[in-house]
Design an enzyme around this catalytic site. Structure first.
Site, PDB file in Angstrom:
ATOM      1  CD  GLU A 258      -2.706  -0.784   2.742  1.00 60.07           C
ATOM      2  OE1 GLU A 258      -2.835   0.320   3.306  1.00 60.07           O
ATOM      3  OE2 GLU A 258      -3.115  -1.847   3.228  1.00 60.07           O
ATOM      4  CD  GLU A 309     -12.513   1.184  -0.405  1.00 59.78           C
ATOM      5  OE1 GLU A 309     -12.868   0.205   0.261  1.00 59.78           O
ATOM      6  OE2 GLU A 309     -11.325   1.462  -0.620  1.00 59.78           O
ATOM      7  CE  LYS A 312     -11.438   1.820   3.595  1.00 61.92           C
ATOM      8  NZ  LYS A 312     -10.009   1.814   3.314  1.00 61.92           N
ATOM      9  CD  GLU A 317      -9.407   5.876   7.425  1.00 54.42           C
ATOM     10  OE1 GLU A 317      -9.275   5.129   6.438  1.00 54.42           O
ATOM     11  OE2 GLU A 317      -8.986   5.608   8.561  1.00 54.42           O
TER      12      GLU A 317
END
Ligand SMILES: *[C@@H]1O[C@H](CO)[C@@H](O)[C@H](O)[C@H]1NC(C)=O
Ligand SMILES: *[C@@H]1O[C@H](CO)[C@@H](O)[C@H](O)[C@H]1NC(C)=O
Ligand SMILES: *[C@@H]1O[C@H](CO)[C@@H](O)[C@H](O)[C@H]1NC(C)=O
Length: 335
Positions: A258, A309, A312, A317
């Site tokens: 990541e 997303e 989250k 985030e």
């Protein structure tokens, strides 16, 4: 794939990598914490149309794995942290997971690694990682496949480590990291490292230049004995390499599982910075230069993340995606 086919495939792949050192070095994290994400088959078409040839999944998902079959896209597949304890204590739990989530797909897609757990070191679950990895590895071998097993660590396995040559695991993490690295070494596997240059920049903006964190050539270099660091990404990777060498392991490579940059929600989180970071990262890896400590050894890196997303936590985030859920680009990056 049979073992012979796998070795033939690896041989061809190695020839390819020798000609194009930077080719295939970039992947993307495909997270599923959203209630508005596109159908997996549409996502796979998107990846193919953008030349993205590797994905990491945090956990098995039948629809996604099925869509990935015969796509030519390599996969790092994670196991959920909640399973670590049972994998460690019960080989049949590991076998059952492999039979459900790996075996049905392994003939028609290339699993690059099975990542047994994510970012549990240091912590209560760390103790289970080595045995869980061994039991998953044994289950994969028993099923007749050759897929390397690993674990994804965050930079919090490191103690105070500046400059990179002073890289050392923290006192708390050293014993478990040594055990894991010896296992990875015996299996010719790699250590997965989640390495965000954005975090050091956030926590210490007075000492970490934005350009250095963005892999921008305009950054003032940092010297470390005879080595010169032009960006924080190389510095973070070499910090972990130094830590690995200090525990006496010499042949385990790092894969950055990541990295990335957010586009909203806090300071320095802009579309412009995210585009710079990811474009510069891709150029850096494609150059084939390797890091100052490991010249010529190309690090593979998985950008976080494919989509914004919406399930989250609110704020930064939710803003790491290269694409909105409707598959429109948040910003353009050439792969
Ligand atoms: C994909 O890669 C091919 C071959 O390198 C290249 O010709 C093409 O332009 C790339 N496509 C995209 C969308 O980047
Ligand atoms: C690891 O690589 C070495 C050297 O290529 C080889 O001799 C050994 O059999 C490999 N071990 C495993 C477990 O694949
Ligand atoms: C996709 O979603 C983004 C963010 O919500 C929006 O700005 C954009 O207009 C949408 N694109 C299309 C083609 O609907």
């Amino acid at each position: 794939m049979t073992m012979e086919k796998i070795y033939a495939f690896i041989f061809v792949l190695n020839c390819f990598l020798n000609i194009y050192p930077g080719a295939r070095a970039i992947g993307i994290n495909y997270g599923l914490n959203g209630d508005d994400l596109p159908a997996p088959s549409d996502v796979i078409s998107l990846l193919q149309s953008r030349n993205i040839s590797k994905v990491r999944l945090f956990a098995p998902n039948t629809a996604v794995l099925t869509a990935l079959k015969d796509s030519g896209i390599d996969v790092i597949l994670g196991t959920e942290n909640q399973n670590l304890r049972s994998f460690a204590s019960d080989p049949s739990a590991a076998t059952s997971w492999v039979n459900t989530n790996v075996v049905p797909y392994a003939s028609s897609l290339n699993f690059e690694y099975i990542a047994v757990g994510n970012e549990v070191i240091p912590g209560d679950l760390a103790q289970y990682v080595p045995s869980a990895m061994q039991n998953i590895d044994a289950a994969i071998l028993n099923a007749g496949f050759a897929i390397p097993v690993s674990h994804a660590v965050s930079m919090s396995v490191m103690g105070p480590s500046f400059p990179p040559s002073n890289g050392v695991f923290s006192t708390e993490a050293t014993a478990i990291m040594t055990e894991i690295l010896k296992f990875l070494s015996s299996k010719n596997s790699s250590l997965l490292v989640n390495a965000y240059t954005w975090f050091p920049r956030q926590s210490d903006p007075n000492n970490v230049q934005l350009e250095y964190a963005l892999i921008d050539d305009a950054a003032k270099p940092v010297t470390d004995n005879s080595l010169t660091y032009q960006n924080l990404f190389d510095a973070m990777v070499d910090t972990v390499y130094a830590g690995i060498e200090k525990v006496g392991v010499s042949n385990v490579d790092i894969v950055v599982a990541e990295t990335g940059w957010p586009t909203a929600g806090t300071t320095d989180a802009t579309i412009e910075n995210a585009q710079k970071f990811n474009s510069n990262l891709i150029k850096l890896l494609a150059s084939g230069k390797g890091t100052p400590r490991k010249p010529g050894k190309v690090v593979e890196a998985y950008i976080f993340a494919l989509f914004n997303e919406n399930l989250k936590p609110e704020g930064v985030e939710r803003n790491w995606g290269l694409f909105y859920p409707n598959m429109t680009e948040v910003y353009h990056v050439d792969f």
